[in-house]
Design an enzyme around this catalytic site. Structure first.
Site, PDB file in Angstrom:
ATOM      1  N   GLY A  36       5.103 -10.003   4.111  1.00 16.83           N
ATOM      2  CA  GLY A  36       5.843  -9.877   5.370  1.00 16.83           C
ATOM      3  C   GLY A  36       5.057 -10.512   6.512  1.00 16.83           C
ATOM      4  N   GLY A  46      11.549  -2.620   4.947  1.00 11.75           N
ATOM      5  CA  GLY A  46      10.856  -3.910   5.020  1.00 11.75           C
ATOM      6  C   GLY A  46      10.333  -4.329   3.644  1.00 11.75           C
ATOM      7  N   HIS A  47       9.756  -3.369   2.910  1.00  8.53           N
ATOM      8  CA  HIS A  47       9.280  -3.677   1.550  1.00  8.53           C
ATOM      9  C   HIS A  47      10.455  -4.030   0.645  1.00  8.53           C
ATOM     10  CE1 HIS A  47       5.837  -0.911   2.787  1.00  8.53           C
ATOM     11  NE2 HIS A  47       5.228  -2.036   2.460  1.00  8.53           N
ATOM     12  N   MET A  63       0.848  -1.198   0.000  1.00  5.23           N
ATOM     13  CA  MET A  63       0.000   0.000   0.000  1.00  5.23           C
ATOM     14  C   MET A  63       0.884   1.249   0.000  1.00  5.23           C
ATOM     15  SD  MET A  63      -3.452  -0.909   1.992  1.00  5.23           S
ATOM     16  CE  MET A  63      -2.887  -0.746   3.646  1.00  5.23           C
ATOM     17  N   GLN A  86      -2.678 -11.899   8.218  1.00  6.77           N
ATOM     18  CA  GLN A  86      -2.895 -11.684   6.776  1.00  6.77           C
ATOM     19  C   GLN A  86      -2.268 -12.821   5.968  1.00  6.77           C
ATOM     20  OE1 GLN A  86      -2.836  -7.822   4.511  1.00  6.77           O
ATOM     21  NE2 GLN A  86      -0.703  -8.370   4.203  1.00  6.77           N
TER      22      GLN A  86
END
Ligand code: PAF
Length: 290
Positions: A159, A47-48, A41, A165
């Site tokens: 992640g 982290g991405h 998003m 999720q």
């Protein structure tokens, strides 16, 4: 090899339409290339980039989507305040090298007459985040299914900070028999242990320090897990957490497959999951204890 797929020069192709993306990916597939996908998003962070770099080690073409999905927000003010940094995101993707960055508009993702499948999540969506953010996972499943349908990746990278999720997406893929491998990736943390999150952009420096209580609580629980039952570990972790300045929403220990609470007995992969507020910012984190 078309320039846009050269990893060395890190040429990123930025695409806004489904038609444009499908065309690019079809030609990559015709060349026999495998597609790895990192849905996001935006408000991208290290982290991405860790997900992108993991994807690039096992896939020929890495696609990153940047779309703030309105259907997964149950709170309009959370949606409004969600950080949006498209310019910085493009720069980061150029620097750290995905091959294709997909920045669709809402109408590209949700055209009129779009049909989303019904998925039986066997209660995985009803606990923890599902309880406190009703409808959240319905929106996540809807958008991830739509993105998978557009990108048709072989592998998709998520992640583990979003532990629930990952379980929900895995169940969706199983239920719908999608030919996509879900690759869960370790949570990226700052040196001090704060889980990387786009929401951290809304924290002051002081709040970032205060938020470390989350990581410290998880580590405290991990040390306890060998000597106490799950129920005792939870009580001790809550006491520890309450020494800090954050407001707890939930803190629990769950079976990693069913996401049901554990109380008396440990199971392999048991995970502590925490959701809390640091000021106005809602943060989640988790850790496998055993
Ligand atoms: O984890 C996220 O950023 C989002 O939930 C996702 C998977 C991109 C769907 O909007």
């Amino acid at each position: 090899m078309p320039a846009c797929f050269e990893r060395k020069g890190r040429k990123v192709e930025i695409i806004n339409t489904v038609e444009g993306l499908k065309k690019t990916l079809d030609s990559a597939r015709e060349e026999g290339k495998s597609i790895g996908f990192v849905p996001t998003m935006g408000a991208l962070h290290q982290g991405h980039m860790d997900l992108v770099s993991r994807a690039s080690t096992v896939c020929d073409v890495v696609v990153v989507s940047v779309f703030v999905n309105p259907t997964q927000f149950n709170n309009p003010s959370d949606l409004e305040k969600y950080p949006r940094t498209p310019q910085a995101d493009s720069e980061l993707l150029k620097k750290f090298g995905c091959d294709v960055a997909f920045f669709p508009s809402e109408i590209e993702i949700y055209p009129e007459n779009l049909v989303s499948p019904r998925v039986d999540l066997s209660g995985l969506d009803e606990v923890m985040e599902g309880k406190f953010r009703p409808g959240h996972f319905k929106g996540v499943v809807q958008v991830v299914y739509r993105l998978f349908d557009i990108v048709e990746p072989q592998k998709a990278f998520f992640g583990l900070k979003d532990f629930q999720q990952v379980a929900v997406i895995k169940r969706m893929v199983e239920q719908l028999n999608l030919p996509i491998e879900i690759v869960p990736c370790e949570t990226s943390r700052t040196e001090k242990g704060l889980a990387m999150s786009s929401r951290n952009k809304r924290l002051s420096e002081v709040q970032k320090e205060e938020a470390l209580i989350i990581y410290h609580t998880l580590m405290h629980a991990k040390a306890d897990a060998g000597s106490y039952s799950p129920a005792e570990t939870i009580v001790r972790a809550k006491d520890f957490f309450e020494q800090g300045a954050l407001q707890l929403e939930y803190l629990t220990i769950v079976d990693p497959h069913t996401l049901q609470d554990l109380s008396d007995k440990w199971v392999p992969g048991a995970a502590m999951c925490i959701a809390c507020f640091c000021g106005e910012v809602r943060l989640i984190d988790n850790m496998t204890l055993i």
